[in-house]
Scaffold this motif. Structure first.
Motif, short mmCIF file in Angstrom:
data_model
loop_
_atom_site.label_atom_id
_atom_site.label_comp_id
_atom_site.label_asym_id
_atom_site.label_seq_id
_atom_site.Cartn_x
_atom_site.Cartn_y
_atom_site.Cartn_z
N LEU A 86 70.39 26.03 -38.61
CA LEU A 86 70.10 25.24 -37.42
C LEU A 86 69.28 26.04 -36.42
CD1 LEU A 86 70.44 22.77 -35.61
CD2 LEU A 86 72.66 23.69 -34.88
N GLN A 87 69.66 27.27 -36.16
CA GLN A 87 68.92 28.10 -35.21
C GLN A 87 67.48 28.31 -35.67
OE1 GLN A 87 71.64 31.44 -35.24
NE2 GLN A 87 72.47 30.91 -33.24
N ASP A 88 67.30 28.50 -36.96
CA ASP A 88 65.96 28.69 -37.51
C ASP A 88 65.11 27.43 -37.31
OD1 ASP A 88 63.90 30.02 -39.07
OD2 ASP A 88 64.43 28.66 -40.69
N ALA A 89 65.68 26.26 -37.61
CA ALA A 89 64.94 25.01 -37.46
C ALA A 89 64.59 24.75 -36.00
CB ALA A 89 65.76 23.85 -38.02
N LEU A 90 65.51 25.00 -35.10
CA LEU A 90 65.26 24.79 -33.68
C LEU A 90 64.17 25.73 -33.17
CD1 LEU A 90 68.94 24.41 -32.40
CD2 LEU A 90 67.23 22.59 -32.57
N MET A 91 64.17 26.97 -33.64
CA MET A 91 63.19 27.95 -33.20
C MET A 91 61.79 27.58 -33.70
SD MET A 91 63.09 32.07 -33.95
CE MET A 91 62.91 31.78 -35.73
N ARG A 92 61.71 27.07 -34.94
CA ARG A 92 60.41 26.80 -35.55
C ARG A 92 59.85 25.42 -35.23
NH1 ARG A 92 61.36 27.85 -41.73
NH2 ARG A 92 59.13 27.37 -41.81
N TYR A 93 60.72 24.44 -34.97
CA TYR A 93 60.23 23.07 -34.86
C TYR A 93 60.66 22.35 -33.58
CZ TYR A 93 59.14 23.76 -39.78
OH TYR A 93 58.63 24.23 -40.96
N GLY A 94 61.32 23.03 -32.68
CA GLY A 94 61.71 22.37 -31.44
C GLY A 94 63.03 21.63 -31.59
N THR A 95 63.19 20.54 -30.87
CA THR A 95 64.45 19.81 -30.87
C THR A 95 64.26 18.35 -31.26
OG1 THR A 95 64.23 19.30 -28.51
CG2 THR A 95 65.46 21.28 -29.08
N PRO A 96 65.17 17.82 -32.07
CA PRO A 96 65.13 16.39 -32.39
C PRO A 96 65.85 15.59 -31.31
CG PRO A 96 66.92 17.39 -33.56
CD PRO A 96 66.24 18.50 -32.79
N GLU A 97 65.73 14.29 -31.37
CA GLU A 97 66.49 13.43 -30.47
C GLU A 97 67.93 13.26 -30.95
OE1 GLU A 97 64.36 9.74 -29.90
OE2 GLU A 97 62.43 10.79 -29.99
N ILE A 98 68.10 13.13 -32.28
CA ILE A 98 69.42 12.91 -32.88
C ILE A 98 69.57 13.86 -34.05
CG2 ILE A 98 70.92 11.24 -34.08
CD1 ILE A 98 69.39 9.01 -32.65
N PHE A 99 70.78 14.37 -34.24
CA PHE A 99 71.08 15.23 -35.39
C PHE A 99 72.26 14.62 -36.14
CE2 PHE A 99 72.37 18.78 -37.91
CZ PHE A 99 71.24 19.56 -38.06
N ASN A 100 72.06 14.30 -37.42
CA ASN A 100 73.09 13.61 -38.21
C ASN A 100 73.63 14.50 -39.33
OD1 ASN A 100 74.32 10.80 -38.83
ND2 ASN A 100 73.64 11.53 -40.83
N THR A 101 74.96 14.52 -39.47
CA THR A 101 75.63 15.26 -40.54
C THR A 101 76.83 14.45 -41.02
OG1 THR A 101 77.21 16.41 -39.10
CG2 THR A 101 75.03 17.44 -39.40
N ASP A 102 77.55 15.01 -42.00
CA ASP A 102 78.85 14.45 -42.34
C ASP A 102 79.90 15.07 -41.42
OD1 ASP A 102 79.56 16.98 -43.37
OD2 ASP A 102 79.02 16.42 -45.41
N GLN A 103 81.17 14.83 -41.72
CA GLN A 103 82.25 15.31 -40.86
C GLN A 103 82.86 16.61 -41.35
OE1 GLN A 103 85.15 12.25 -40.01
NE2 GLN A 103 83.59 10.68 -39.70
N GLY A 104 82.11 17.37 -42.16
CA GLY A 104 82.61 18.65 -42.63
C GLY A 104 82.85 19.63 -41.48
N SER A 105 83.79 20.52 -41.68
CA SER A 105 84.20 21.42 -40.60
C SER A 105 83.07 22.34 -40.15
CB SER A 105 85.40 22.26 -41.05
OG SER A 105 85.06 23.04 -42.20
N GLN A 106 82.11 22.63 -41.04
CA GLN A 106 80.98 23.49 -40.65
C GLN A 106 80.12 22.82 -39.59
OE1 GLN A 106 81.60 22.47 -43.75
NE2 GLN A 106 82.34 24.30 -44.79
N PHE A 107 80.06 21.48 -39.61
CA PHE A 107 79.22 20.75 -38.66
C PHE A 107 79.99 20.27 -37.43
CE2 PHE A 107 77.19 19.66 -42.88
CZ PHE A 107 76.16 20.56 -42.75
N THR A 108 81.31 20.24 -37.52
CA THR A 108 82.10 19.79 -36.36
C THR A 108 82.62 20.95 -35.53
OG1 THR A 108 84.14 19.71 -37.70
CG2 THR A 108 82.84 17.68 -37.53
N THR A 109 82.48 22.19 -36.02
CA THR A 109 82.94 23.32 -35.23
C THR A 109 82.16 23.38 -33.91
OG1 THR A 109 83.13 25.73 -35.16
CG2 THR A 109 81.32 24.85 -36.45
#
Length: 212
Positions: A86-109
């Motif tokens: 995530l940090q790499d994508a944000l650094m290289r491409y800026g910010t999206p309006e919406i970020f979608n994932t499943d409910q896995g603990s890696q994404f809900t932490t």
């Protein structure tokens, strides 16, 4: 094996394990017209079988252009490799309006969602067991495994990383998509105009989606 009714007895690795104490966010993409880059990013984790054992792969994709923005490999399901992607994508491409994932603990932490919230990115999460809510990255996994992983018996993580790098580079830069009017994800993301009349609408039929 299917015809004979045989089934492997090993346990398939689980990539979506929710955490009961983490906040879950609503799904924001239902009936949403997605018609431009950086409107919606999505992410998911899959496991990559190797000659001995397996590794986990996380990728971040721009929903409209199908471009893979970032990816990381890990031998554990710790959230760290997802945060790095995530940090790499944000650094290289800026910010999206919406970020979608499943409910896995890696994404809900809070360590992951906090990075999104501090940039005022709206968080969207799939319903439990609804792989169609993140259908495009699921199709990415299918293509990657059948066109790269299953054709090679990768023995080490470094070999796998080289193979995935070549495949993602080809996918982003050389592989045209019918949904992008024949453009590659790179072409659609960086400069090409939106195809006339293209509207992406997630429609909930089993094993299907529609493009209008």
């Amino acid at each position: 094996m299917a015809i004979m009714g045989l089934r492997a007895i090993y346990q398939k690795p689980r990539t979506t394990v929710s955490h009961p104490e983490h906040r879950k966010y609503p799904y924001l993409l239902r009936d949403l017209v997605i018609d431009r880059p950086n409107q919606v990013w999505c992410s998911d984790i899959t496991y990559i079988p190797m000659k001995r054992g397996f590794l986990y792969l996380v990728a971040i994709m721009d929903w409209f252009t199908r471009k893979v923005l970032s990816w990381r490999l890990s031998n554990t399901m710790d959230a760290e490799f997802c945060i790095e992607a995530l940090q790499d994508a944000l650094m290289r491409y800026g910010t999206p309006e919406i970020f979608n994932t499943d409910q896995g603990s890696q994404f809900t932490t809070p360590r992951f969602t906090g990075l999104l919230e501090e940039r005022q990115i709206r968080i969207s999460m799939d319903g439990r067991g609804r792989w169609l809510d993140n259908v495009f990255i699921e199709r990415l996994w299918r293509s990657l495994k059948y066109e790269c992983v299953y054709l090679h018996a990768f023995e080490t993580g470094s070999e796998l990383r080289v193979g995935l790098t070549k495949w993602v580079t080809h996918y982003n830069g050389q592989r045209p998509h019918a949904a992008l009017a024949g453009r590659t994800p790179d072409e659609a993301y960086h400069d090409a105009p939106t195809p006339s009349g293209l509207r992406v609408v997630t429609t909930y039929y089993p094993q299907s989606f529609c493009i209008r």
